[in-house]
Design an enzyme around this catalytic site. Structure first.
Site, PDB file in Angstrom:
ATOM      1  CE  LYS A 290     -14.332   5.755   1.488  1.00 58.58           C
ATOM      2  NZ  LYS A 290     -12.748   6.005   2.239  1.00 58.58           N
TER       3      LYS A 290
ATOM      4  CE  LYS B  50      -6.694  13.288   0.343  1.00 60.56           C
ATOM      5  NZ  LYS B  50      -6.461  12.393  -0.739  1.00 60.56           N
ATOM      6  NE  ARG B  51      -3.774   9.867  10.108  1.00 59.63           N
ATOM      7  CZ  ARG B  51      -3.230   9.229  11.045  1.00 59.63           C
ATOM      8  NH1 ARG B  51      -3.859   7.516  11.389  1.00 59.63           N
ATOM      9  NH2 ARG B  51      -2.116   9.402  11.522  1.00 59.63           N
TER      10      ARG B  51
ATOM     11  CG  HIS C  90      -1.784  -1.092   1.442  1.00 65.24           C
ATOM     12  ND1 HIS C  90      -3.198  -1.021   0.764  1.00 65.24           N
ATOM     13  CD2 HIS C  90      -1.887  -2.370   1.288  1.00 65.24           C
ATOM     14  CE1 HIS C  90      -4.076  -1.885   0.661  1.00 65.24           C
ATOM     15  NE2 HIS C  90      -3.571  -2.925   1.274  1.00 65.24           N
TER      16      HIS C  90
ATOM     17  CE  LYS D  79      -2.084  10.844   3.512  1.00 66.81           C
ATOM     18  NZ  LYS D  79      -2.664   9.814   2.374  1.00 66.81           N
TER      19      LYS D  79
ATOM     20  CB  THR E 184     -10.347   4.944  -0.855  1.00 63.48           C
ATOM     21  OG1 THR E 184      -9.388   5.252   0.299  1.00 63.48           O
ATOM     22  CG2 THR E 184      -9.815   3.884  -1.224  1.00 63.48           C
TER      23      THR E 184
HETATM   24  C1  26Q Z   1       3.369   0.110  10.313  1.00 62.75           C
HETATM   25  C2  26Q Z   1       3.939   0.048  11.233  1.00 62.75           C
HETATM   26  C3  26Q Z   1       3.972   0.381  12.502  1.00 62.75           C
HETATM   27  C4  26Q Z   1       2.963   1.308  12.794  1.00 62.75           C
HETATM   28  C5  26Q Z   1       2.156   1.957  11.891  1.00 62.75           C
HETATM   29  C6  26Q Z   1       2.254   1.206  10.512  1.00 62.75           C
HETATM   30  C7  26Q Z   1       1.512   0.910   9.738  1.00 62.75           C
HETATM   31  C8  26Q Z   1      -0.140   1.604   9.801  1.00 62.75           C
HETATM   32  C9  26Q Z   1      -0.656   1.694   8.874  1.00 62.75           C
HETATM   33  C10 26Q Z   1       1.466   1.931   8.481  1.00 62.75           C
HETATM   34  C11 26Q Z   1       0.513   2.342   7.482  1.00 62.75           C
HETATM   35  C12 26Q Z   1      -0.150   2.715   7.339  1.00 62.75           C
HETATM   36  C13 26Q Z   1      -1.694   2.398   6.897  1.00 62.75           C
HETATM   37  C14 26Q Z   1      -1.086   2.804   5.115  1.00 62.75           C
HETATM   38  C15 26Q Z   1      -2.061   3.416   4.446  1.00 62.75           C
HETATM   39  O1  26Q Z   1      -3.419   3.864   4.963  1.00 62.75           O
HETATM   40  N1  26Q Z   1      -2.024   3.416   3.323  1.00 62.75           N
HETATM   41  C16 26Q Z   1      -3.169   3.859   1.885  1.00 62.75           C
HETATM   42  O2  26Q Z   1      -3.663   2.413   1.594  1.00 62.75           O
HETATM   43  C17 26Q Z   1      -5.111   2.906   0.646  1.00 62.75           C
HETATM   44  C18 26Q Z   1      -5.366   1.729   0.695  1.00 62.75           C
HETATM   45  O3  26Q Z   1      -4.413   1.078   0.197  1.00 62.75           O
HETATM   46  C19 26Q Z   1      -4.138   4.169  -0.531  1.00 62.75           C
HETATM   47  O4  26Q Z   1      -5.539   3.735  -1.229  1.00 62.75           O
HETATM   48  C20 26Q Z   1      -3.849   5.276  -0.033  1.00 62.75           C
HETATM   49  O5  26Q Z   1      -2.768   5.646  -1.125  1.00 62.75           O
HETATM   50  C21 26Q Z   1      -2.272   4.353   1.152  1.00 62.75           C
HETATM   51  O6  26Q Z   1      -1.794   5.329   1.290  1.00 62.75           O
END
Ligand code: 26Q
Length: 828
Positions: free
Chosen positions: A679, A567-568, A376, A573, A675
């Site tokens: 929406k 978004k975050r 991702h 971004k 995503t």
């Molecule tokens: C990893 C290790 C330790 C702590 C946290 C994490 C961690 C947690 C969540 C790393 C990444 C995430 C989330 C990533 C994320 O949301 N990515 C998004 O995924 C979406 C679905 O595929 C995409 O549409 C987005 O572009 C992408 O940023």
């Protein structure tokens, strides 16, 4: 065999659907739950008990279908998929269940007797915020689509006691508060202690000879933690199917306590429970850069081990004596949601070898045929790497196996590229150095038969960049699965008036086949239809304006253009680019240069990771700019700005129907897919965006006349870096220079000098990874085109309709059909 005959016996017990779906049956049940189970009467003035009674009434109907679905899968014995994810961002469950069970009309009628609207009852429910953002919400949309397509997919995740933190804004700054979402109880989970599993930590590997004199390994002197499953029903859309989301809670095992107790310390024993229970206490609020905390690795292993044991247990129970795994990979698949559950690859090897006594080669063949990995992110800082030293103490047996996987893999690399030592070093699962690390993404690729990206550009960049060595070695493993979102929650549920208009116009087939929205295209030319479209959007804007008023104390004007970025908060971004444009508009207004300007209400929302200082400063800047703009009488008719606190799934359900301009402005090549962009499109927003992630496919689907494209593309971003000179760009663009002057002169922080220094420095830095300045002019020009286009109301409405009509391929039903066709149904 005993178990099996018991199962067939169970199968032969017919479980017909008995509970009535009519108003009278629903009403009777509701009355009984409210009056008897909960012991309330009509004067109880809180909606809370009514919510509980409604939830229980609905849940009974889910449970019936749940059991029938389970029986059906048992009988048909299809290949099953386990979707392993550290995050499931489910939001609220009640309205979704009511919609998917087709109970809305009956429930509304019944609630009238309680002088209550369905909306009031829904509002009582707290969001299940068990995720950070895109990746977690994608998992939730996927579950909805799997159930709607009647695919035997089980979600496996963690039952965090505390979900995503709540965000409040104090003096413009983000402040975090714990999300104790289970405090009022959770009617949507059913605890299943009989299916608890034990998960090992610490200890060491011991080698021994089995009865046949063969050397075997076992993991001993471990500290075990109990994994207790809580099952959540996942209803399909009006099809009688209810799948399962199984969430694990950690608890202390009895032995865990007993050891301490026998050592003489009762209180130490009880205190030790905490350590075990900590594992599922809180979701890590980090959505991009991993922070290497040991507890996070414990969560990952806890989820992976418990879920695999669960699947293997069911397999063994069904397949007699527990030795026959020959058919296992034909009947099972594990989809890894990013690298977070990748330790499952080594764990499956361990379980097959140490517990079920398979040989390495057989276990490896099974692992490589059942594991599939979804990536991702392209951000290098987000790639998970765990110190070998941490593995050595926490998961020693797992480290042994990872080493062995790596050794065998590197032999393969050496055979394929003889003498290419540099390549072996590059591709090694272990990054060598003073503090060697396990590269989780490489482990995921080596252990899987499928590796997929989440949008066409993202997959292309994975193959060409990050994973190029692996792509050269195994091109057949790589594939693309462009993300999607569920049209049930993101159109039918959240935008009932648009749903009604669409259904009125083209019938209701679109809810289960979103391509039918194409049929709206000719109606874009119909004035009467357009007027109805405008009315729907306007009523949604009024609702959003009410939300903004109540949460931000800012009055949005529903006649203005609603311009939204939620978004975050992350530098890539580029919420900062959005604010720079807002400041530019403010500058123009205060100079009296409003010719051609379109009045706008700009909404920005999102959470920053608590340790991400720059993201937090950007939130502060948005809030300070909003405060200055909103109190300036010259801006009154032109510009409103608000930062919406605590953005979550439930906020988006009000925001996306009301949005007219969707801001998708990431630095090209950085947003894997997005995503939210889908929406907004589904709900008739036009996108202003870069050639990044799924924006590219949105542009393709809707055509360039109906999309505001700007900025450098991914290739140009790479080329621009070497000679990037933001100060020169600012100097030679008067309007940009004025914007920077406003920021740097302290205009937005008169009483807090210096707070935005880091922000302006980052824009002026030649090393700005997000090259914000490079896209400023192009962005401002695109925004001018937006303003112009909006002023032709009829033509804007045509574009809006065409966006909804072209959004069919962004249904997660399409995405899941592709996963099912290319990955999950792959025969060996
Ligand atoms: C990893 C290790 C330790 C702590 C946290 C994490 C961690 C947690 C969540 C790393 C990444 C995430 C989330 C990533 C994320 O949301 N990515 C998004 O995924 C979406 C679905 O595929 C995409 O549409 C987005 O572009 C992408 O940023």
């Amino acid at each position: 065999m005993k178990t099996h005959s018991k199962e067939s016996q169970v199968n032969s017990i017919a479980k017909p659907i008995k509970l009535g779906m009519d108003e009278a049956s629903v009403g009777d049940d509701l009355q009984r739950y409210f009056g008897l189970t909960l012991g309330r009467d009509e004067d109880s003035d809180s909606h809370h008990y009514l919510y509980s009674a409604v939830a229980l009434t609905v849940r009974d109907r889910l449970v019936e279908r749940w059991r029938a679905t389970r029986d059906r899968y048992m009988e048909q014995n299809p290949k099953r998929v386990a979707y392993l994810s550290l995050e499931f961002l489910m939001g609220r469950a009640l309205n979704n269940a009511v919609l998917n069970l087709d109970l809305e009309a009956q429930m509304r009628a019944v609630l009238q007797q309680y002088a209550c609207e369905l909306e009031d009852v829904n509002a009582e429910e707290l969001d299940a915020g068990l995720g950070n953002g895109g990746l977690g919400r994608l998992a939730a949309c996927f579950l909805d689509s799997c159930a709607s397509l009647q695919l035997p997919v089980t979600g496996y995740g963690i039952r965090y006691e505390y979900g995503m933190f709540h965000q409040k804004i104090k003096n413009g700054y983000q402040v975090e508060y714990p999300d104790h979402w289970l405090r009022n109880g959770n009617p949507w989970e059913i605890e299943s202690p009989e299916n608890a599993r034990s998960v090992k930590f610490f200890g060491h590997t011991e080698y021994y000879l089995d009865q046949n004199g063969k050397e075997r390994a076992r993991w001993v002197s471990t500290n075990d933690v109990l994994a207790v499953p809580y099952d959540v029903p996942v209803p399909g859309y009006q099809n009688g199917t209810v799948n399962t989301l199984r969430l694990w809670k950690s608890e202390a095992t009895d032995e865990f306590n007993l050891d301490e107790f026998n050592a003489g310390s009762y209180t130490d024993a009880v205190a030790a429970k905490n350590l075990a229970e900590q594992i599922t206490m809180v979701l890590y609020p980090n959505d991009a850069s991993e922070n290497g905390k040991e507890l996070r690795l414990r969560q990952q292993y806890f989820l992976s081990s418990a879920s695999l044991q669960d699947v293997l247990h069911r397999w063994v129970k069904r397949n007699g004596n527990g030795k026959d795994f020959s058919n296992f990979s034909a009947k099972n698949c594990f989809q890894l949601n990013d690298t977070h559950p990748t330790v499952a690859i080594a764990e499956l090897m361990r379980l097959l070898m140490d517990d079920y006594f398979l040989e390495w080669d057989d276990a490896w063949a099974i692992t490589q045929k059942t594991m599939a990995y979804t990536n991702h992110t392209l951000l290098p800082e987000a790639l998970e790497m765990w110190p070998v030293s941490l593995f050595k103490t926490l998961l020693p047996r797992i480290l042994d196996i990872i080493y062995e996987i790596n050794a065998r893999f590197l032999i393969q690399v050496a055979q394929r590229y003889p003498g290419d030592v540099e390549r072996q070093r590059r591709m090694s699962i272990i990054e060598e150095g003073d503090n060697p690390k396990v590269r989780m993404a490489y482990l995921a690729i080596v252990g899987s038969f499928s590796v997929n990206g989440v949008a066409a550009l993202h997959t292309k960049l994975l193959k060409a960049g990050l994973f190029n060595d692996f792509y050269e070695l195994w091109p057949e493993k790589f594939n693309n699965k462009t993300n999607g979102v569920t049209p049930r929650r993101w159109l039918a549920h959240c935008n009932p008036s648009l749903k009604a208009l669409i259904t009125d116009t083209i019938g209701n087939d679109w809810t289960s086949d979103l391509d039918h929205l194409e049929k709206l295209k000719p109606f874009a030319q119909n004035k009467e239809f357009r007027d109805r479209w405008i009315d729907v959007k306007h009523s949604c804007k009024i609702k959003l304006a009410e939300l903004v008023k109540s949460k931000c104390d800012v009055q949005f004007n529903p006649n203005m253009l609603f311009d939204v970025q939620v978004k975050r908060i992350h530098e890539y971004k580029r919420q900062l680019l959005n604010v720079l444009h807002v400041i530019h508009l403010y500058d123009r207004i205060t100079r009296g240069d409003t010719e051609g300007m379109q009045p706008r209400s700009v909404l920005i929302g999102g959470k920053a990771a608590p340790g991400y200082a720059m993201a937090k400063t950007i939130i502060k800047l948005i809030n300070n700019v909003a405060a200055i703009v909103n109190k300036d009488p010259r801006c009154q008719d032109w510009l409103k700005v608000a930062f919406l606190p605590d953005y979550k799934v439930t906020s988006m359900e009000i925001i996306c129907p009301a949005t007219e301009l969707s801001e998708q402005i990431s630095t090209a090549g950085k947003e894997a897919s997005g995503t939210g962009n889908m929406k907004f499109m589904m709900n008739g927003a036009l996108t202003i965006g870069t050639l990044d992630g799924a924006n590219i496919e949105i542009l393709e689907a809707v055509g360039e006349d109906n999309f505001f494209l700007f900025g450098l593309d991914a290739e140009q971003v790479q080329e621009a870096r070497s000679s990037y000179d933001p100060n020169l760009i600012i100097e030679t663009d008067k309007e940009f220079a004025r914007v920077m002057h406003l920021v740097e002169s302290g205009h937005f922080n008169q009483f807090e000098p210096g707070v935005f220094d880091a922000v302006s420095a980052s824009i002026r830095s030649r090393d700005d990874a997000w090259i914000t300045a490079a896209d400023f002019r192009s962005y401002v020009d695109a925004q001018k085109k937006v303003a112009l286009a909006y002023q032709d109301r009829e033509s804007w409405t045509v574009k809006s309709i065409l966006n909804t009509a072209s959004s069919g391929r962004f249904s997660s039903d399409r995405t899941i059909s592709e996963y099912n066709r290319d990955i999950w149904s792959r025969d060996e």
